[in-house]
Design an enzyme around this catalytic site. Sequence first.
Site, PDB file in Angstrom:
ATOM      1  N   THR A 168      -1.806  -6.096 -25.533  1.00 18.35           N
ATOM      2  CA  THR A 168      -2.949  -5.222 -25.307  1.00 18.35           C
ATOM      3  C   THR A 168      -4.051  -5.509 -26.326  1.00 18.35           C
ATOM      4  O   THR A 168      -3.787  -5.663 -27.520  1.00 18.35           O
ATOM      5  CB  THR A 168      -2.524  -3.751 -25.403  1.00 18.35           C
ATOM      6  OG1 THR A 168      -1.525  -3.504 -24.418  1.00 18.35           O
ATOM      7  CG2 THR A 168      -3.704  -2.814 -25.164  1.00 18.35           C
ATOM      8  N   HIS A 204       5.732  -1.223  -9.695  1.00 19.04           N
ATOM      9  CA  HIS A 204       5.606   0.121 -10.266  1.00 19.04           C
ATOM     10  C   HIS A 204       5.836   1.162  -9.170  1.00 19.04           C
ATOM     11  O   HIS A 204       4.896   1.780  -8.655  1.00 19.04           O
ATOM     12  CB  HIS A 204       4.232   0.292 -10.910  1.00 19.04           C
ATOM     13  CG  HIS A 204       3.978  -0.649 -12.048  1.00 19.04           C
ATOM     14  ND1 HIS A 204       4.810  -0.723 -13.149  1.00 19.04           N
ATOM     15  CD2 HIS A 204       3.011  -1.570 -12.261  1.00 19.04           C
ATOM     16  CE1 HIS A 204       4.348  -1.635 -13.997  1.00 19.04           C
ATOM     17  NE2 HIS A 204       3.262  -2.165 -13.474  1.00 19.04           N
ATOM     18  N   ARG A 262      10.611   2.668 -23.078  1.00 21.90           N
ATOM     19  CA  ARG A 262      10.095   2.414 -24.425  1.00 21.90           C
ATOM     20  C   ARG A 262       9.806   3.738 -25.120  1.00 21.90           C
ATOM     21  O   ARG A 262       9.582   4.762 -24.464  1.00 21.90           O
ATOM     22  CB  ARG A 262       8.806   1.578 -24.302  1.00 21.90           C
ATOM     23  CG  ARG A 262       8.147   1.170 -25.599  1.00 21.90           C
ATOM     24  CD  ARG A 262       6.895   0.372 -25.295  1.00 21.90           C
ATOM     25  NE  ARG A 262       6.191  -0.056 -26.501  1.00 21.90           N
ATOM     26  CZ  ARG A 262       5.040  -0.726 -26.487  1.00 21.90           C
ATOM     27  NH1 ARG A 262       4.475  -1.031 -25.328  1.00 21.90           N
ATOM     28  NH2 ARG A 262       4.453  -1.070 -27.622  1.00 21.90           N
ATOM     29  N   HIS A 307      10.369  -6.266  -7.721  1.00 21.92           N
ATOM     30  CA  HIS A 307       9.854  -5.574  -8.905  1.00 21.92           C
ATOM     31  C   HIS A 307       8.478  -4.985  -8.590  1.00 21.92           C
ATOM     32  O   HIS A 307       7.718  -5.517  -7.782  1.00 21.92           O
ATOM     33  CB  HIS A 307       9.765  -6.527 -10.105  1.00 21.92           C
ATOM     34  CG  HIS A 307       8.701  -7.575  -9.967  1.00 21.92           C
ATOM     35  ND1 HIS A 307       7.438  -7.446 -10.492  1.00 21.92           N
ATOM     36  CD2 HIS A 307       8.715  -8.795  -9.355  1.00 21.92           C
ATOM     37  CE1 HIS A 307       6.721  -8.528 -10.224  1.00 21.92           C
ATOM     38  NE2 HIS A 307       7.467  -9.357  -9.528  1.00 21.92           N
ATOM     39  N   TYR A 349      14.569 -16.592 -22.961  1.00 23.51           N
ATOM     40  CA  TYR A 349      13.840 -15.574 -23.715  1.00 23.51           C
ATOM     41  C   TYR A 349      13.724 -15.963 -25.191  1.00 23.51           C
ATOM     42  O   TYR A 349      12.675 -15.772 -25.822  1.00 23.51           O
ATOM     43  CB  TYR A 349      14.559 -14.229 -23.591  1.00 23.51           C
ATOM     44  CG  TYR A 349      13.888 -13.110 -24.342  1.00 23.51           C
ATOM     45  CD1 TYR A 349      12.790 -12.444 -23.815  1.00 23.51           C
ATOM     46  CD2 TYR A 349      14.359 -12.720 -25.602  1.00 23.51           C
ATOM     47  CE1 TYR A 349      12.173 -11.415 -24.511  1.00 23.51           C
ATOM     48  CE2 TYR A 349      13.739 -11.699 -26.305  1.00 23.51           C
ATOM     49  CZ  TYR A 349      12.647 -11.046 -25.761  1.00 23.51           C
ATOM     50  OH  TYR A 349      12.038 -10.034 -26.454  1.00 23.51           O
ATOM     51  N   THR A 351       6.186  -1.724 -21.018  1.00 27.78           N
ATOM     52  CA  THR A 351       7.537  -1.748 -21.607  1.00 27.78           C
ATOM     53  C   THR A 351       8.040  -3.184 -21.745  1.00 27.78           C
ATOM     54  O   THR A 351       9.243  -3.405 -21.777  1.00 27.78           O
ATOM     55  CB  THR A 351       8.518  -0.958 -20.716  1.00 27.78           C
ATOM     56  OG1 THR A 351       8.509  -1.518 -19.394  1.00 27.78           O
ATOM     57  CG2 THR A 351       8.163   0.513 -20.654  1.00 27.78           C
ATOM     58  N   ALA A 352       7.130  -4.157 -21.799  1.00 28.51           N
ATOM     59  CA  ALA A 352       7.467  -5.589 -21.789  1.00 28.51           C
ATOM     60  C   ALA A 352       7.944  -6.029 -20.417  1.00 28.51           C
ATOM     61  O   ALA A 352       8.662  -7.015 -20.290  1.00 28.51           O
ATOM     62  CB  ALA A 352       8.500  -5.936 -22.860  1.00 28.51           C
TER      63      ALA A 352
END
Length: 308
Positions: free
Chosen positions: A242, A101, A123, A99, A231, A43-44
């Site tokens: 990817t 997963h 996303r 941060h 950014y 999701t970036a």
Amino acid sequence: ERAIARHEVREIEQRHTADGPRQDATLDEEDDVVIIYNRVPKTASTSFTNIAYDLCAKNKYHVLHINTTKNNPVMSLQDQVRFVKNVTSWKEMKPGFYHGHVSYLDFAKFGVKKKPIYINVIRDPIERLVSYYYFLRFGDDYRPGLRRRKQGDKKVNNLCLGTKDCWQTSELAVIVLCHFRNVGSRWALEQAKYNLINEYFLVGVTEELEDFIMLLEAALPRFFRGATELYRTGKKSHLRKTTEKKLPTKETIAKLQQSEIWKMENEFYEFALEQFQFVRAHAVREKDGELYILAQNFFYEKIYPKSN
């Protein structure tokens, strides 16, 4: 990796000790803050977390990556207790940006009075699944030498993208935001929606990541001061591409959209997108093609008793 991490932690704690021990309950309110970004894959998230790493020294906070065994996002009950204790009582790491997963945890049920600030990004589910599918098999340009469990599986057949097994390996957004690993659960979907509204400070979407970063900088400058400019002008907006990704065929998309799992993931994505756009509409305005943050739009009056 664990030995290096322990060494880094010891160095930081020793540095804090050399500067003088912190007294209990003496952290400034501005410093007694923890943000948890429990990332949804593809999701970036790498681009976003690298901005946090670039800003942490300048804005004076710590960034910690949560690494779980076999990348399992759902923690055991005992690990939940350990994690909550670490996050809330580890003063040397405050203010902190965690941060990884991992699925959402309700800190309140562990008796914690001051909960962390949760944020996330999701996303479009088909785009994310396709990206994750090819990422597992071919890797990306971020760590090209790293081999993953499924990286040797080069028998790419677009139609298998629609299988339940493929959805199960993609770490669904619904699971990440509700800590309930049951693919296709309607209850999990409704709980994820509830958490998004009531427990998350802000959930953005990959397709509008710059706006998400802009809102965070305006609302939480302690962590994100300078993030929008970084950014826009830096190299953090296009990380982790990817390799060998191909667009799905019309047949594949049609098969995906027949899946009950896709229907739930897509319903959740549209729900999150609508909520994010609502928040943005009340926080920014557009002028000459550029967005800008609204200034404070409330004030106090009729303050009693009157001062002499």
